[in-house]
Design a protein around this motif. Structure first.
Motif, PDB file in Angstrom:
ATOM      1  N   GLU A  93       0.803  -1.226   0.000  1.00  8.38           N
ATOM      2  CA  GLU A  93       0.000   0.000   0.000  1.00  8.38           C
ATOM      3  C   GLU A  93       0.838   1.280   0.000  1.00  8.38           C
ATOM      4  N   SER A  94       1.993   1.271   0.675  1.00  7.80           N
ATOM      5  CA  SER A  94       2.733   2.511   0.820  1.00  7.80           C
ATOM      6  C   SER A  94       3.573   2.889  -0.393  1.00  7.80           C
ATOM      7  N   PHE A  95       4.122   1.917  -1.111  1.00  5.08           N
ATOM      8  CA  PHE A  95       5.011   2.245  -2.219  1.00  5.08           C
ATOM      9  C   PHE A  95       4.542   1.706  -3.573  1.00  5.08           C
ATOM     10  N   SER A  96       3.407   1.024  -3.616  1.00  6.26           N
ATOM     11  CA  SER A  96       2.885   0.406  -4.835  1.00  6.26           C
ATOM     12  C   SER A  96       3.857  -0.593  -5.450  1.00  6.26           C
ATOM     13  N   LEU A  97       4.586  -1.307  -4.597  1.00 12.29           N
ATOM     14  CA  LEU A  97       5.474  -2.361  -5.057  1.00 12.29           C
ATOM     15  C   LEU A  97       4.731  -3.692  -5.037  1.00 12.29           C
ATOM     16  N   LEU A  98       5.008  -4.538  -6.010  1.00 12.69           N
ATOM     17  CA  LEU A  98       4.342  -5.830  -6.098  1.00 12.69           C
ATOM     18  C   LEU A  98       4.689  -6.695  -4.893  1.00 12.69           C
ATOM     19  N   ARG A  99       3.657  -7.176  -4.190  1.00  8.54           N
ATOM     20  CA  ARG A  99       3.838  -7.977  -2.988  1.00  8.54           C
ATOM     21  C   ARG A  99       3.625  -9.462  -3.256  1.00  8.54           C
ATOM     22  N   SER A 100       2.599  -9.794  -4.052  1.00  5.90           N
ATOM     23  CA  SER A 100       2.358 -11.191  -4.363  1.00  5.90           C
ATOM     24  C   SER A 100       1.554 -11.328  -5.652  1.00  5.90           C
ATOM     25  N   GLN A 101       1.664 -12.514  -6.215  1.00  5.26           N
ATOM     26  CA  GLN A 101       0.975 -12.852  -7.454  1.00  5.26           C
ATOM     27  C   GLN A 101       0.272 -14.186  -7.241  1.00  5.26           C
ATOM     28  N   LEU A 102      -0.992 -14.236  -7.590  1.00  6.16           N
ATOM     29  CA  LEU A 102      -1.797 -15.446  -7.467  1.00  6.16           C
ATOM     30  C   LEU A 102      -2.230 -15.864  -8.861  1.00  6.16           C
ATOM     31  N   GLU A 103      -1.855 -17.089  -9.260  1.00  7.51           N
ATOM     32  CA  GLU A 103      -2.209 -17.588 -10.584  1.00  7.51           C
ATOM     33  C   GLU A 103      -3.078 -18.826 -10.438  1.00  7.51           C
ATOM     34  N   ARG A 104      -4.245 -18.777 -11.051  1.00  3.13           N
ATOM     35  CA  ARG A 104      -5.188 -19.890 -10.988  1.00  3.13           C
ATOM     36  C   ARG A 104      -5.406 -20.431 -12.392  1.00  3.13           C
ATOM     37  N   SER A 105      -5.094 -21.711 -12.572  1.00  7.07           N
ATOM     38  CA  SER A 105      -5.309 -22.372 -13.859  1.00  7.07           C
ATOM     39  C   SER A 105      -6.661 -23.069 -13.831  1.00  7.07           C
ATOM     40  N   HIS A 106      -7.508 -22.723 -14.774  1.00  6.79           N
ATOM     41  CA  HIS A 106      -8.826 -23.357 -14.857  1.00  6.79           C
ATOM     42  C   HIS A 106      -8.770 -24.653 -15.652  1.00  6.79           C
ATOM     43  N   THR A 107      -7.727 -24.841 -16.434  1.00 11.14           N
ATOM     44  CA  THR A 107      -7.595 -26.065 -17.220  1.00 11.14           C
ATOM     45  C   THR A 107      -6.629 -27.046 -16.565  1.00 11.14           C
ATOM     46  N   GLY A 108      -5.627 -26.540 -15.854  1.00 10.81           N
ATOM     47  CA  GLY A 108      -4.652 -27.407 -15.193  1.00 10.81           C
ATOM     48  C   GLY A 108      -4.988 -27.684 -13.748  1.00 10.81           C
ATOM     49  N   ASN A 109      -6.040 -27.041 -13.234  1.00  6.66           N
ATOM     50  CA  ASN A 109      -6.509 -27.237 -11.865  1.00  6.66           C
ATOM     51  C   ASN A 109      -5.404 -27.050 -10.824  1.00  6.66           C
ATOM     52  N   TYR A 110      -4.732 -25.928 -10.890  1.00  7.24           N
ATOM     53  CA  TYR A 110      -3.741 -25.601  -9.863  1.00  7.24           C
ATOM     54  C   TYR A 110      -3.820 -24.117  -9.530  1.00  7.24           C
ATOM     55  N   ILE A 111      -3.295 -23.778  -8.381  1.00  7.79           N
ATOM     56  CA  ILE A 111      -3.150 -22.393  -7.950  1.00  7.79           C
ATOM     57  C   ILE A 111      -1.702 -22.196  -7.552  1.00  7.79           C
ATOM     58  N   GLY A 112      -1.083 -21.182  -8.110  1.00  6.96           N
ATOM     59  CA  GLY A 112       0.298 -20.856  -7.761  1.00  6.96           C
ATOM     60  C   GLY A 112       0.347 -19.499  -7.081  1.00  6.96           C
ATOM     61  N   ILE A 113       1.062 -19.422  -5.969  1.00  9.73           N
ATOM     62  CA  ILE A 113       1.212 -18.169  -5.229  1.00  9.73           C
ATOM     63  C   ILE A 113       2.691 -17.828  -5.178  1.00  9.73           C
ATOM     64  N   THR A 114       3.025 -16.628  -5.615  1.00  7.32           N
ATOM     65  CA  THR A 114       4.395 -16.145  -5.565  1.00  7.32           C
ATOM     66  C   THR A 114       4.407 -14.895  -4.709  1.00  7.32           C
ATOM     67  N   LYS A 115       5.279 -14.876  -3.714  1.00 10.46           N
ATOM     68  CA  LYS A 115       5.403 -13.703  -2.849  1.00 10.46           C
ATOM     69  C   LYS A 115       6.727 -13.014  -3.132  1.00 10.46           C
ATOM     70  N   PHE A 116       6.691 -11.696  -3.119  1.00  8.27           N
ATOM     71  CA  PHE A 116       7.871 -10.882  -3.372  1.00  8.27           C
ATOM     72  C   PHE A 116       8.186 -10.046  -2.140  1.00  8.27           C
ATOM     73  N   SER A 117       9.451  -9.777  -1.931  1.00  3.65           N
ATOM     74  CA  SER A 117       9.824  -8.867  -0.862  1.00  3.65           C
ATOM     75  C   SER A 117      10.938  -7.957  -1.374  1.00  3.65           C
ATOM     76  N   CYS A 118      10.969  -6.757  -0.868  1.00  5.95           N
ATOM     77  CA  CYS A 118      12.048  -5.829  -1.240  1.00  5.95           C
ATOM     78  C   CYS A 118      12.467  -5.045  -0.014  1.00  5.95           C
ATOM     79  N   GLU A 119      13.674  -4.616  -0.067  1.00  2.00           N
ATOM     80  CA  GLU A 119      14.221  -3.791   1.002  1.00  2.00           C
ATOM     81  C   GLU A 119      14.642  -2.465   0.396  1.00  2.00           C
ATOM     82  N   LEU A 120      14.240  -1.395   1.021  1.00  2.00           N
ATOM     83  CA  LEU A 120      14.607  -0.058   0.559  1.00  2.00           C
ATOM     84  C   LEU A 120      15.795   0.430   1.388  1.00  2.00           C
ATOM     85  N   TYR A 121      16.762   0.982   0.711  1.00  2.00           N
ATOM     86  CA  TYR A 121      17.962   1.492   1.392  1.00  2.00           C
ATOM     87  C   TYR A 121      18.016   2.980   1.313  1.00  2.00           C
TER      88      TYR A 121
END
Length: 149
Positions: free
Chosen positions: A121-149
């Motif tokens: 919310e604070s920096f509009s950086l991508l936090r996670s991605q949720l991918e749902r396959s309707h044909t392959g019947n799977y859900i993939g979740i990818t989480k991202f993290s970043c550090e600001l210096y």
């Protein structure tokens, strides 16, 4: 060691047909045209559509692009008669900050993959991605993290 074998080299030639249209010629390793692509742009130089035509055979490929008022890509389609008729479409949704929120992919009018994007919310950086396959019947979740210096 140190030996490389070159199998083939392909190249491209571009021809400007008008201020909004370009012809791209795809050349094989003998500098012969094997495919021509007509690319159309709008007045803001955004790609509107492409038509691919192979020199040999009757294969054709078409690509179309649509944009919102902010210039974000909101839809694209791909059609081809190579190996049967294929019609793929993708639709994109954005938030008021122009962050991509979701993507939906269809193949011959069947929803195949739905992807959602969540942002910090604070920096509009991508936090996670949720991918749902309707044909392959799977859900993939990818989480991202970043550090600001």
């Amino acid at each position: 060691l140190g030996v490389q074998t070159l199998l083939s080299v392909e190249g491209f030639q571009y021809e400007t047909l008008s201020s909004t249209q370009v012809k791209k010629k795809c050349l094989n390793d003998e500098d012969r045209v094997y495919k021509e692509i007509i690319i159309n742009y709008d007045d803001k130089k955004r790609k509107l559509n492409e038509t691919h035509e192979f020199s040999v055979g009757w294969m054709r490929i078409g690509k179309n692009y649509t944009y919102d008022r902010s210039g974000n890509l909101i839809g694209q389609s791909y059609t081809s008669n190579a190996g049967g008729n294929t019609n793929e479409r993708s639709f994109y949704e954005y938030d008021d900050k122009n962050n991509l929120l979701s993507e939906k992919k269809f193949n011959n009018d069947q929803l195949t993959i739905e992807t959602s994007y969540l942002y910090d919310e604070s920096f509009s950086l991508l936090r996670s991605q949720l991918e749902r396959s309707h044909t392959g019947n799977y859900i993939g979740i990818t989480k991202f993290s970043c550090e600001l210096y």
